[in-house]
Write an enzyme that holds these catalytic residues in place. Sequence first.
Site, PDB file in Angstrom:
ATOM      1  N   ALA A   1      -7.130   6.442  -0.284  1.00 50.12           N
ATOM      2  CA  ALA A   1      -6.539   7.063  -0.657  1.00 50.12           C
ATOM      3  C   ALA A   1      -4.858   7.158  -0.492  1.00 50.12           C
ATOM      4  O   ALA A   1      -4.698   6.149   0.146  1.00 50.12           O
ATOM      5  CB  ALA A   1      -6.682   8.652   0.003  1.00 50.12           C
TER       6      ALA A   1
ATOM      7  N   GLY B   1     -10.641   4.948   0.882  1.00 49.54           N
ATOM      8  CA  GLY B   1     -11.668   5.936  -0.602  1.00 49.54           C
ATOM      9  C   GLY B   1     -11.736   4.807  -1.873  1.00 49.54           C
ATOM     10  O   GLY B   1     -12.773   5.381  -2.231  1.00 49.54           O
TER      11      GLY B   1
ATOM     12  N   GLU C   1     -15.018   3.883  -0.699  1.00 50.22           N
ATOM     13  CA  GLU C   1     -16.176   4.706  -0.983  1.00 50.22           C
ATOM     14  C   GLU C   1     -16.614   5.942  -2.043  1.00 50.22           C
ATOM     15  O   GLU C   1     -17.569   6.302  -2.490  1.00 50.22           O
ATOM     16  CB  GLU C   1     -15.471   6.264   0.205  1.00 50.22           C
TER      17      GLU C   1
ATOM     18  N   GLU D   1     -10.222   2.782   7.703  1.00 50.28           N
ATOM     19  CA  GLU D   1      -9.198   4.510   7.883  1.00 50.28           C
ATOM     20  C   GLU D   1      -8.346   4.626   9.404  1.00 50.28           C
ATOM     21  O   GLU D   1      -7.741   4.817  10.037  1.00 50.28           O
ATOM     22  CB  GLU D   1      -9.844   5.414   7.851  1.00 50.28           C
TER      23      GLU D   1
HETATM   24  N1  CO8 Z   1      -2.194   4.390  -0.659  1.00 50.48           N
HETATM   25  C1  CO8 Z   1      -0.583   4.605  -1.287  1.00 50.48           C
HETATM   26  N2  CO8 Z   1       0.222   3.757  -1.719  1.00 50.48           N
HETATM   27  C2  CO8 Z   1      -0.888   2.733  -1.419  1.00 50.48           C
HETATM   28  C3  CO8 Z   1      -2.022   2.689  -1.256  1.00 50.48           C
HETATM   29  C4  CO8 Z   1      -2.234   3.536  -0.321  1.00 50.48           C
HETATM   30  N3  CO8 Z   1      -3.739   3.310  -0.236  1.00 50.48           N
HETATM   31  N4  CO8 Z   1      -2.209   0.939  -1.095  1.00 50.48           N
HETATM   32  C5  CO8 Z   1      -1.116   0.132  -1.214  1.00 50.48           C
HETATM   33  N5  CO8 Z   1      -0.012   0.777  -1.481  1.00 50.48           N
HETATM   34  C6  CO8 Z   1       0.886   0.674  -2.352  1.00 50.48           C
HETATM   35  C7  CO8 Z   1       1.907   0.161  -1.255  1.00 50.48           C
HETATM   36  O1  CO8 Z   1       2.726   1.310  -0.992  1.00 50.48           O
HETATM   37  C8  CO8 Z   1       2.610  -0.700  -1.597  1.00 50.48           C
HETATM   38  O2  CO8 Z   1       3.983   0.086  -2.650  1.00 50.48           O
HETATM   39  P1  CO8 Z   1       5.496  -0.199  -2.844  1.00 50.48           P
HETATM   40  O3  CO8 Z   1       5.405  -1.824  -3.660  1.00 50.48           O
HETATM   41  O4  CO8 Z   1       6.307   1.306  -3.308  1.00 50.48           O
HETATM   42  O5  CO8 Z   1       5.641  -0.293  -1.617  1.00 50.48           O
HETATM   43  C9  CO8 Z   1       2.008  -1.116  -3.101  1.00 50.48           C
HETATM   44  O6  CO8 Z   1       1.028  -0.222  -3.779  1.00 50.48           O
HETATM   45  C10 CO8 Z   1       1.101  -2.677  -3.250  1.00 50.48           C
HETATM   46  O7  CO8 Z   1       0.720  -2.367  -1.479  1.00 50.48           O
HETATM   47  P2  CO8 Z   1       1.494  -3.893  -0.770  1.00 50.48           P
HETATM   48  O8  CO8 Z   1       2.871  -4.261  -0.837  1.00 50.48           O
HETATM   49  O9  CO8 Z   1       0.939  -3.164   0.107  1.00 50.48           O
HETATM   50  O10 CO8 Z   1      -0.637  -4.814  -1.436  1.00 50.48           O
HETATM   51  P3  CO8 Z   1      -0.290  -6.469  -0.537  1.00 50.48           P
HETATM   52  O11 CO8 Z   1      -1.067  -7.273  -1.462  1.00 50.48           O
HETATM   53  O12 CO8 Z   1       0.712  -6.767   0.363  1.00 50.48           O
HETATM   54  O13 CO8 Z   1      -1.162  -5.561   0.087  1.00 50.48           O
HETATM   55  C11 CO8 Z   1      -3.207  -3.969   0.567  1.00 50.48           C
HETATM   56  C12 CO8 Z   1      -2.717  -5.032  -0.248  1.00 50.48           C
HETATM   57  C13 CO8 Z   1      -3.715  -5.349   2.482  1.00 50.48           C
HETATM   58  C14 CO8 Z   1      -4.063  -3.269   0.250  1.00 50.48           C
HETATM   59  C15 CO8 Z   1      -2.204  -3.045   1.615  1.00 50.48           C
HETATM   60  O14 CO8 Z   1      -1.949  -2.542   0.467  1.00 50.48           O
HETATM   61  C16 CO8 Z   1      -3.397  -1.888   2.281  1.00 50.48           C
HETATM   62  O15 CO8 Z   1      -3.655  -2.243   3.166  1.00 50.48           O
HETATM   63  N6  CO8 Z   1      -2.883  -1.357   1.269  1.00 50.48           N
HETATM   64  C17 CO8 Z   1      -3.603   0.035   2.372  1.00 50.48           C
HETATM   65  C18 CO8 Z   1      -5.277   0.685   2.704  1.00 50.48           C
HETATM   66  C19 CO8 Z   1      -5.387   1.757   3.496  1.00 50.48           C
HETATM   67  O16 CO8 Z   1      -5.572   1.524   4.099  1.00 50.48           O
HETATM   68  N7  CO8 Z   1      -6.554   2.282   2.765  1.00 50.48           N
HETATM   69  C20 CO8 Z   1      -6.811   3.610   3.071  1.00 50.48           C
HETATM   70  C21 CO8 Z   1      -6.116   4.820   2.943  1.00 50.48           C
HETATM   71  S1  CO8 Z   1      -6.936   6.098   3.867  1.00 50.48           S
HETATM   72  C22 CO8 Z   1      -8.119   7.181   3.255  1.00 50.48           C
HETATM   73  O17 CO8 Z   1      -8.461   5.988   1.650  1.00 50.48           O
HETATM   74  C23 CO8 Z   1      -9.259   7.807   3.220  1.00 50.48           C
HETATM   75  C24 CO8 Z   1     -10.141   7.722   3.258  1.00 50.48           C
HETATM   76  C25 CO8 Z   1     -10.058   9.353   1.988  1.00 50.48           C
HETATM   77  C26 CO8 Z   1     -11.827   9.618   0.938  1.00 50.48           C
HETATM   78  C27 CO8 Z   1     -11.185   9.304  -0.345  1.00 50.48           C
HETATM   79  C28 CO8 Z   1     -12.191   9.639  -1.042  1.00 50.48           C
HETATM   80  C29 CO8 Z   1     -12.106   9.103  -2.405  1.00 50.48           C
END
Ligand code: CO8
Length: 261
Positions: free
Chosen positions: A67, A110, A113, A133
């Site tokens: 998400a 998400g 999921e 999460e």
């Molecule tokens: N939300 C918003 N932006 C994101 C997300 C995210 N989940 N994931 C990545 N991005 C963005 C980054 O902020 C970055 O943006 P910017 O260039 O503007 O800084 C861009 O994408 C590229 O990401 P990274 O630079 O971090 O790329 P890396 O290759 O270094 O890392 C990762 C990749 C490991 C995947 C890393 O981006 C990461 O950890 N992302 C977050 C993963 C996460 O915590 N996901 C869970 C989110 S909570 C959730 O999903 C709740 C579920 C709700 C239900 C949904 C129902 C379908």
Amino acid sequence: NTEYQFILSSRPDPSVALITLNRPKALNALSSPLFKELNQALFEADADDSVGAIVLTGSEKAFAAGADIKEMKDKEYSDVYKNNFLENWGQIAKLRKPVIAAVSGYALGGGCELALMCDIILASPTAKFGQPEINLGVIPGGGGSQRLVRSIGKSRAMEMCLTGRNVSAQEAAEWGMVSRVVGEGEGKVVEEAITMAKEISSKGQIAVQAAKEVVNAGYELTLAEGLRFERRIFHGLFATKDQKEGMAAFAEKRKAQFTNS
Ligand code: CO8
């Protein structure tokens, strides 16, 4: 494809709808506008009589990294409760046509999921599944805790939800979370998913929908109720032309020509 901003919708075959999450700069983070478009494309495909199955995919780097954390971070309890945040994110599980997830790269939170809401998951060797999460001070909110426990059992579901560790494609296949890991190569997993979708589309579509309905019912019902439900649906299929055609074709040693009626 011009009508959508965050997804691509195409027909690689007349009988297959391909929906590609397309928000590359955010690794396909699932924002509300993206989900609105996704639901619209899914419902269109589900309602299109020429489509027999749907393939959902992302990019090579990410199926979806979860998400949209930036969208969520300032929300208050009153906002998410009043608006029932995420309520419409489960629509994909209500479709009648089979949905195949073709997963490469990150399928986190998400994203994991969303894959679990699909009927079949195919993974490329690069796929990484996780429920991170817990690292954000929350828990899965799109069904992860419930669907994972049914898919891979309690200990593994607990491990994923409590540690936030990513699981490799290989491990996910060993755990039964995905059907299989498809061979190496860019686009291979999508190709394979389209081939599978075409095969499903070539069957009688009433039987396909019935099969999906009864397998899904197995998640909700006791064994006795599920067996009864399956038998009743099985009986009902004897009212279709496809049953007459399918069984006649077998007896006459020819290929069945289903008319979806
Ligand atoms: N939300 C918003 N932006 C994101 C997300 C995210 N989940 N994931 C990545 N991005 C963005 C980054 O902020 C970055 O943006 P910017 O260039 O503007 O800084 C861009 O994408 C590229 O990401 P990274 O630079 O971090 O790329 P890396 O290759 O270094 O890392 C990762 C990749 C490991 C995947 C890393 O981006 C990461 O950890 N992302 C977050 C993963 C996460 O915590 N996901 C869970 C989110 S909570 C959730 O999903 C709740 C579920 C709700 C239900 C949904 C129902 C379908």
